[in-house]
Design an enzyme around this catalytic site. Structure first.
Site, mmCIF file in Angstrom:
data_model
loop_
_atom_site.group_PDB
_atom_site.id
_atom_site.type_symbol
_atom_site.label_atom_id
_atom_site.label_comp_id
_atom_site.label_asym_id
_atom_site.label_seq_id
_atom_site.Cartn_x
_atom_site.Cartn_y
_atom_site.Cartn_z
ATOM 1 N N GLU A 1 0.808 -1.220 0.000
ATOM 2 C CA GLU A 1 0.000 0.000 0.000
ATOM 3 C C GLU A 1 0.843 1.272 0.000
ATOM 4 O O GLU A 1 0.495 2.246 -0.677
ATOM 5 C CB GLU A 1 -0.958 -0.020 1.197
ATOM 6 C CG GLU A 1 -2.153 -0.944 1.039
ATOM 7 C CD GLU A 1 -1.790 -2.410 1.224
ATOM 8 O OE1 GLU A 1 -2.549 -3.282 0.770
ATOM 9 O OE2 GLU A 1 -0.719 -2.675 1.836
ATOM 10 N N HIS B 1 -11.135 -6.208 8.201
ATOM 11 C CA HIS B 1 -11.865 -5.884 6.978
ATOM 12 C C HIS B 1 -13.145 -5.109 7.271
ATOM 13 O O HIS B 1 -14.109 -5.191 6.512
ATOM 14 C CB HIS B 1 -12.215 -7.164 6.206
ATOM 15 C CG HIS B 1 -11.041 -7.962 5.773
ATOM 16 N ND1 HIS B 1 -10.375 -8.825 6.606
ATOM 17 C CD2 HIS B 1 -10.390 -8.016 4.583
ATOM 18 C CE1 HIS B 1 -9.376 -9.392 5.960
ATOM 19 N NE2 HIS B 1 -9.355 -8.913 4.728
#
Length: 325
Positions: A60, A130
């Site tokens: 990321e 998540h």
């Protein structure tokens, strides 16, 4: 007017932006042939080629560092972080590079063309890695804009605005509404203003404020409140940074009460910033303390997800408590 779910509306917005401007690039983890983990970028590589829609390594910080470089050189990158929970390795790039490029150069260069898309929030049994809602972290960072749509129409119009905005935008997408939220969406190009809240329902007894996935929950709570004889004014904030103080103030001056709800934990959540501002500007008009209905100050649980989330019943109880104060 065709009906779309939120994923289709987002895909349609990306398609329009890429067709209009060859400088628009989409990239992230598995966004190419696979179309992303939720399929938001389906068929874009097929239509625009690997040079404009492509997969990145699973890193990321690298994705956003690469996006910053592209944007600084005049490209219009739309970078996808697969889940908002994964954005933290890129935090340094976003808050120390993306947000400060223009400031540190005296506007000689900037990364204003950058948009960061990422799905946030609970409701899919995703557990602690998540399901997070990290919007408040970025609201503390001057130089960014933070946007959260509530339905397909909003998602398309706000995403097109974000891609064309002169400032970098973090665009949080409520993942549990990706397929659950369906509505009429114009096929043509349109934009919705960033930084303007929307009053979705007028009322007189209390202002109920939220954004993103919580707007659906608010509507259910307000329906219960209306049956109990309580008139609710409902506001979708839409933009966390900048946020529309004036619209909220105008509403609270009328109703005298405010309830704010978000999925993120209570401590340090953006509801606290809103509450502080509203009490500064509306103190003598408040009929009761400002209410906050939020997620809990714990890691996001898997088996206790329903207990964690601020649902319509919790909001309804808070509405009644505020009115009865």
């Amino acid at each position: 007017m065709p009906k779309m779910n939120m994923l289709q509306a987002i895909n349609n917005a990306l398609d329009i932006a890429m067709a209009e401007d060859e400088k628009v690039l989409c990239f992230g983890e598995d966004v190419g042939v696979f179309g992303g983990v939720f399929r938001a970028t389906s068929h874009l590589q097929e239509k625009y080629g690997r040079d404009r829609c492509f997969n990145t390594p699973l890193v990321e910080q690298g994705i956003i560092g690469f996006a910053n470089g592209l944007a600084a050189q005049g490209s219009v990158p739309v970078a996808e972080i697969q889940f908002a929970d994964y954005i933290f390795p890129a935090f340094d790039q976003i808050v120390n590079e993306t947000a400060k490029f223009r400031f540190r150069s005296g506007d000689l260069f900037n990364v204003g063309g950058l948009t960061i898309r990422t799905p946030y929030g609970g409701g899919i049994s995703g557990g602690l890695y998540h399901s997070q809602s990290p919007e408040a972290y970025f609201a503390h960072t001057p130089g960014l804009k933070v946007v959260v749509p509530r339905n397909p129409y909003q998602a398309k119009g706000l995403l097109l605005s974000a891609i064309r905005d002169p400032d970098p935008v973090v665009f949080f997408e409520p993942k549990r509404l990706y397929r659950a939220s369906v509505g009429e969406v114009p096929e043509e190009d349109y934009q919705l203003p960033i930084g303007e809240a929307e009053v979705t329902k007028e009322g007189s007894d209390i202002t109920v404020l939220g954004w993103g996935a919580q707007m659906e929950v608010i509507d259910k709570a307000v329906e219960l409140a209306e049956k109990a004889g309580i008139s609710c004014e409902v506001i979708d904030l839409r933009s966390i940074l900048p946020w529309d103080e004036d619209t909220v103030v105008e509403s609270v001056l009328k109703t005298g009460r405010l309830l704010i709800t978000h999925e993120a934990p209570r401590t340090g959540g953006f509801a606290g910033e809103i509450a502080a501002t509203i009490q500064e500007r509306c103190f003598l008009y408040l009929e009761s303390p400002i209410e906050r209905v939020t997620g809990l100050d714990t890691p996001f649980p898997l088996t206790l997800e329903k207990e964690y989330l601020p649902d319509h019943l919790k909001i309804f109880e808070a509405i009644k408590a505020s009115v009865a104060f």
